[in-house]
Design a protein around this motif. Structure first.
Motif, short mmCIF file in Angstrom:
data_model
loop_
_atom_site.label_atom_id
_atom_site.label_comp_id
_atom_site.label_asym_id
_atom_site.label_seq_id
_atom_site.Cartn_x
_atom_site.Cartn_y
_atom_site.Cartn_z
N GLU A 118 -6.14 17.05 -12.70
CA GLU A 118 -6.35 17.51 -11.32
C GLU A 118 -5.92 18.85 -11.01
OE1 GLU A 118 -4.63 15.18 -8.31
OE2 GLU A 118 -5.39 13.14 -9.09
N LEU A 119 -4.85 19.31 -11.70
CA LEU A 119 -4.64 20.81 -11.31
C LEU A 119 -5.48 21.68 -12.03
CD1 LEU A 119 -2.53 22.48 -9.89
CD2 LEU A 119 -0.89 22.38 -11.59
N LYS A 120 -6.04 21.29 -13.06
CA LYS A 120 -6.62 22.05 -14.01
C LYS A 120 -8.17 22.09 -13.17
CE LYS A 120 -5.93 21.87 -18.75
NZ LYS A 120 -5.87 20.93 -20.05
N THR A 121 -8.71 20.88 -12.75
CA THR A 121 -9.89 21.06 -11.95
C THR A 121 -9.82 21.71 -10.64
OG1 THR A 121 -10.46 18.79 -12.56
CG2 THR A 121 -11.53 19.44 -10.62
N ALA B 94 -1.60 32.12 -5.69
CA ALA B 94 -1.74 30.84 -5.60
C ALA B 94 -2.17 30.11 -7.07
CB ALA B 94 -2.59 30.10 -4.55
N CYS B 95 -3.32 30.95 -7.57
CA CYS B 95 -3.60 30.41 -8.94
C CYS B 95 -2.66 30.67 -10.02
CB CYS B 95 -5.18 31.25 -9.11
SG CYS B 95 -6.26 30.61 -8.27
N GLU B 96 -2.11 32.07 -9.74
CA GLU B 96 -0.87 32.40 -10.64
C GLU B 96 0.28 31.28 -10.62
OE1 GLU B 96 1.52 36.38 -10.85
OE2 GLU B 96 -0.89 36.76 -10.18
N ILE B 97 0.47 31.03 -9.70
CA ILE B 97 1.67 29.78 -9.41
C ILE B 97 1.16 28.57 -10.18
CG2 ILE B 97 2.71 28.39 -7.85
CD1 ILE B 97 3.14 30.88 -6.26
N ALA B 98 -0.19 28.43 -10.09
CA ALA B 98 -0.86 26.96 -10.51
C ALA B 98 -0.80 26.99 -11.89
CB ALA B 98 -2.09 26.83 -9.95
N ARG B 101 2.87 26.33 -13.11
CA ARG B 101 2.73 25.07 -13.08
C ARG B 101 2.28 24.12 -14.30
NH1 ARG B 101 6.08 26.49 -10.33
NH2 ARG B 101 6.75 26.24 -8.10
N LEU B 102 1.30 24.60 -14.32
CA LEU B 102 0.39 23.79 -15.25
C LEU B 102 0.90 23.94 -16.72
CD1 LEU B 102 -2.34 22.00 -15.52
CD2 LEU B 102 -3.72 24.29 -16.10
N ALA B 103 1.46 25.00 -17.00
CA ALA B 103 2.09 25.38 -18.29
C ALA B 103 3.43 24.60 -18.50
CB ALA B 103 2.30 26.99 -18.34
N ILE B 104 4.05 24.41 -17.44
CA ILE B 104 5.17 23.80 -17.37
C ILE B 104 5.12 22.38 -17.38
CG2 ILE B 104 7.26 22.96 -15.87
CD1 ILE B 104 7.09 25.64 -14.42
N GLN B 108 6.12 19.79 -20.45
CA GLN B 108 7.01 18.79 -20.19
C GLN B 108 6.20 17.65 -20.80
OE1 GLN B 108 7.86 18.81 -16.27
NE2 GLN B 108 8.36 16.75 -15.82
N ARG B 109 5.17 17.40 -20.57
CA ARG B 109 4.27 16.33 -21.36
C ARG B 109 4.53 16.35 -22.76
NH1 ARG B 109 -1.67 14.04 -22.34
NH2 ARG B 109 -0.74 13.50 -24.62
N ALA B 110 4.64 17.11 -23.38
CA ALA B 110 4.87 17.43 -25.23
C ALA B 110 6.25 16.99 -25.13
CB ALA B 110 4.46 18.74 -25.46
#
Lengths: 138, 138
Positions: A118-121, B94-98, B101-104, B108-110
């Motif tokens: 979702e965030l990617k989208t 906002a995109c930067e923050i996102a 977060r996405l990287a985090i 986290q998933r890994a």
DNA sequence: CGTTACGCTGACGTTAACGTCAACTGCTCT
DNA sequence: AGAGCAGTTGACGTTAACGTCAGCGTAACG
């Protein structure tokens, strides 16, 4: 000469300062975890020396924290990893708890996948809506 | 005869009690989130009515909490989802923050995968060490 | 031999994220 | 009109997870 413990640098017993450096935590945190019975360093006089077991547990503790578990939840799950000297009922209880945690973590993984997608989208949409200022195109 | 809209937009405006039931949270929590500017229900007199936007945000908030993010971290990420009326600099921020977060979250998933695998191994070993069904009187 | 430097033990302070409680208000039903 | 609710606003309490600080011990360095 640099200060060096004598011949007995078997590195299995780590002083608090080394622990802090290695795991990026404060002494307060380690003492706090000991108070909560998450760690159990040995003592030389009054000083703490952390064992290989402590290091393994601390790795799991910090990982658990990153997943949003509380220290108490972590403590319970931790018991599975070295509860070899307990009775059958206790081990069974530990397994039960571990299975619950496992289910939670698998659910969390599934949800995380959704959230990431979702965030990617959203991010792609947001970036498409306005020209990225001088960003090298691929 | 005071104004009384009979055909209310019930589908879009949800009272606090319904919100609590739907999301399994307390009124206090919703008011707290409003105070923290995570939600912004409209008011009819003094009472709150939560919008579709609020419900979407609350879903993301609770999800974020399960991942171990703080409300403040969540608030910042949330802005990406509906910050359409801000200037370029803000959107970019906002995109930067996102992206962060996405990287985090991907990290986290890994890590979660590793943790799940380890826990499974440990659990299997622990269950193999003694019979699950009933205690083997050795 | 004094003085850093590290470590220890209380004990109190802090922040996040709410819980709890009291006092008030405006509907709705009887 | 009165009772019963759902909802509101402060204000204060609570818990987890540490931070901070004072006071003390001790081991090594110069």
């Amino acid at each position: 000469m640099t200060k060096r413990p004598r011949t007995e640098l078997q590195s299995d017993l780590t002083p608090i300062s080394d622990m802090c450096a290695a795991f990026d935590v404060t002494p307060r945190t380690l003492r706090f975890y000991e108070a909560k019975e998450l760690l159990s360093p040995v003592r030389v006089g009054t000083r703490r020396l952390f064992t290989r077991r402590d290091r393994a547990r601390l790795t799991l503790i910090l990982r658990g924290k990153r997943f949003g578990f509380s220290l108490e939840e972590i403590r319970q799950t931790l018991d599975l990893y070295d509860r070899t000297g307990s009775d059958a009922a206790q081990r069974q209880r530990a397994c039960e708890i571990a299975r619950e945690r496992l289910a939670i973590m698998e659910a969390q993984r599934a949800e995380l996948d959704v959230a990431i997608a979702e965030l990617k989208t959203e991010l792609a949409a947001s970036e498409a809506r306005f020209p990225v200022t001088h960003r090298a195109a691929e």
